[in-house]
Scaffold this active site. Structure first.
Site, PDB file in Angstrom:
ATOM      1  N   TRP A 155       0.801  -1.223   0.000  1.00 58.25           N
ATOM      2  CA  TRP A 155       0.000   0.000   0.000  1.00 58.25           C
ATOM      3  C   TRP A 155       0.836   1.276   0.000  1.00 58.25           C
ATOM      4  O   TRP A 155       0.329   2.353  -0.288  1.00 58.25           O
ATOM      5  CB  TRP A 155      -0.936   0.035   1.218  1.00 58.25           C
ATOM      6  CG  TRP A 155      -0.230  -0.219   2.530  1.00 58.25           C
ATOM      7  CD1 TRP A 155      -0.170  -1.397   3.207  1.00 58.25           C
ATOM      8  CD2 TRP A 155       0.514   0.724   3.306  1.00 58.25           C
ATOM      9  NE1 TRP A 155       0.579  -1.251   4.356  1.00 58.25           N
ATOM     10  CE2 TRP A 155       0.999   0.035   4.440  1.00 58.25           C
ATOM     11  CE3 TRP A 155       0.814   2.081   3.165  1.00 58.25           C
ATOM     12  CZ2 TRP A 155       1.779   0.657   5.423  1.00 58.25           C
ATOM     13  CZ3 TRP A 155       1.591   2.712   4.129  1.00 58.25           C
ATOM     14  CH2 TRP A 155       2.070   2.004   5.250  1.00 58.25           C
ATOM     15  N   GLU A 255      11.001  -8.121  -2.775  1.00 61.15           N
ATOM     16  CA  GLU A 255      11.531  -6.958  -2.052  1.00 61.15           C
ATOM     17  C   GLU A 255      10.830  -6.919  -0.696  1.00 61.15           C
ATOM     18  O   GLU A 255       9.633  -6.664  -0.612  1.00 61.15           O
ATOM     19  CB  GLU A 255      11.281  -5.653  -2.808  1.00 61.15           C
ATOM     20  CG  GLU A 255      11.894  -4.463  -2.100  1.00 61.15           C
ATOM     21  CD  GLU A 255      11.370  -3.125  -2.577  1.00 61.15           C
ATOM     22  OE1 GLU A 255      11.152  -2.231  -1.725  1.00 61.15           O
ATOM     23  OE2 GLU A 255      11.152  -2.980  -3.793  1.00 61.15           O
TER      24      GLU A 255
END
Length: 485
Positions: A155, A255
């Protein structure tokens, strides 16, 4: 409720069609963290919708056009993002909370990935003929699309993170199934609206499913027809994906979390270091994996540098990101607020001193999600703010004596994503840099990733790279063809 010409469809997108209802009929709400108001209600999808999206993407593989056409898709995305920067930035600001101007900067950042791959993809994907013959054969290396790509985004960068994934995936010719974070799906929907209207894509080339992380992620991981997953998020989830990938030996690009050291040596330009720290730390309200989490300052300059940072922090304006001249918006949700609150409280209980911000006893996430920019001094490495990623507007100042101390404390973490060092003696600084186990190390800059350079983590911060030619190769398989004719 939010209104925008880029949100004509508050819906998922499967096989070239908008899907405004989940099979279960379930929905979930998207909130504005600045005021708690509902922005939209989105369908809460699960495994069945994901399976249909994967099937559509698999079918699209037969219709993927040539490199020239794919390059034009990326060029059209650059043009569209540039033209719609203000409106996309507004949507992003409303659902994330980061200031509107900063959100528009993120749209520019997203466009840079489409631009970079549009400019470089043809050369990067061209067959490579090896000069040397071996075994009486001529050898050619072809770079083939790996197939359907599952893209899972967080987000904190609603459009920046998807651009880093979808631009090289489309460049490579991979149909995609995308799962955005349920906190910030509207920016992604706006991008899909743009691509639906402006790009002549084969049906099934891009698919958007929103909802259950467990069910959507589970289907992407268990489905044989998805050979590659690109995920940005927590280390815990990344470790789960590694476990789930074993049955089909999926290619993973992960990541994950960070715990970035920001080292200020006694010969540094202190004004520049302080300015870079503020820009780095408070981008997105401190809710970025690459922002400074532990600030190490050499004892000789510790007091002077701390005061400079405090003065700059006190000048920051906190508020609704749509208001003018706001520097720092709200945190994304109550859990994020409470984690920062807990880290500050823990540090103060162990002897740290609050020198900027409010005492945690004055703050309550039930009232609002605006956590004031905070600086604490006298921090030691046993405090939670050093052991965990705070993900908020907290600046913990840690004193060190020698370069060896800075290196030892900087590396005292299982994470290895981003790091920063400031000092005028290049040889001295690079000696430290060469021994820091972080995939990104800014020297006299707090800047983060860029489209033209590979970015990714070491250790528990992930595997694989995004950006640069390396980012494109995450979606490509090399095929070696010896020719004996």
């Amino acid at each position: 409720m939010i209104e925008s010409y880029l949100l004509k469809n508050i819906a998922g997108y499967i096989d070239g069609q908008w899907v405004d209802k989940a099979d279960s009929g379930e929905t979930t709400e998207v909130f504005n963290p600045a005021n708690g108001k509902t922005l939209a209600e989105i369908p809460y999808m699960a495994a069945d919708e994901t399976r249909r999206a994967i099937d559509a993407a698999k079918a699209a593989r037969a219709n993927v056009p040539d490199v020239k056409t794919r390059r034009e898709w990326l060029e059209d995305c650059v043009e569209a993002l540039t033209e719609e920067k203000e409106e996309i930035g507004r949507i992003l600001c409303l659902e994330h909370g980061k200031p509107w101007k900063e959100a528009q900067g993120e749209v520019d950042y997203a466009a840079s990935f489409f631009r970079y791959y549009a400019e470089t993809m043809e050369d990067a994907l061209a067959p490579q003929k090896l000069e040397e013959e071996a075994k009486n054969c001529k050898w050619t290396i072809y770079k083939r699309s790996i197939g359907v790509a599952g893209l899972i985004t967080p987000w904190n960068f609603p459009i920046g993170m998807i651009a880093k994934k979808i631009a090289p995936a489309l460049a490579a010719g991979c149909p995609v199934v995308i799962k955005p974070a349920t906190e910030t799906p509207l920016t992604m929907i706006a991008m899909f609206q743009i691509m639906h209207e402006r790009l002549d894509l084969p049906k099934g080339m891009i698919n958007l499913v929103m909802g259950s992380s467990k069910d959507i992620g589970g289907e992407l991981m268990s489905n044989f027809d998805v050979p590659v997953i690109s995920f940005t998020g927590s280390t815990g989830v990344g470790q789960l994906l590694v476990e789930q990938s074993k049955d089909h030996v999926k290619k993973l690009s992960l990541e994950l979390g960070g715990n970035a050291p920001f080292i200020v040596l006694d010969d540094a330009d202190l004004e520049s270091a302080a300015e870079n720290l503020i820009a780095n730390k408070f981008r997105g309200g401190g809710q970025t994996c690459v922002c400074a989490n532990r600030i190490f300052v050499q004892s000789k300059i510790y007091d002077k540098f701390s005061k400079m940072v405090v003065d700059k922090v006190k000048a920051l304006k906190v508020g609704d990101g749509m208001d003018e001249d706001i520097d720092v918006g709200p945190l994304i949700n109550k859990a994020g607020f409470d984690k920062v609150h807990d880290h500050v409280k823990d540090a103060l209980s162990k002897g740290a001193e609050l020198v900027a911000g409010k005492h945690p006893d004055e703050l309550d996430s039930d009232k609002n999600l605006f956590y004031p920019p905070t600086v604490i001094t006298g921090v030691t490495h046993d405090m939670k703010c050093c052991q965990e990623e705070t993900f908020g507007p907290l600046v913990p100042m840690i004193k060190f004596e020698t370069d060896e101390d800075a290196l030892k404390m900087g590396n005292d973490t299982v994470f290895g994503l981003a790091s920063y060092i400031f000092g005028k003696d290049e040889k001295r600084a690079h000696k430290i840099i060469s021994n820091l186990h972080f995939g990104h190390c800014g020297y006299n800059t707090g800047t983060g990733p860029a489209a033209h350079a590979p970015f990714g983590g070491m250790l528990h911060s992930g595997v694989g790279r995004e950006g640069g030619e390396e980012g494109l190769m995450e979606f490509v398989e090399a095929q070696t063809v010896p020719d004996g004719s």
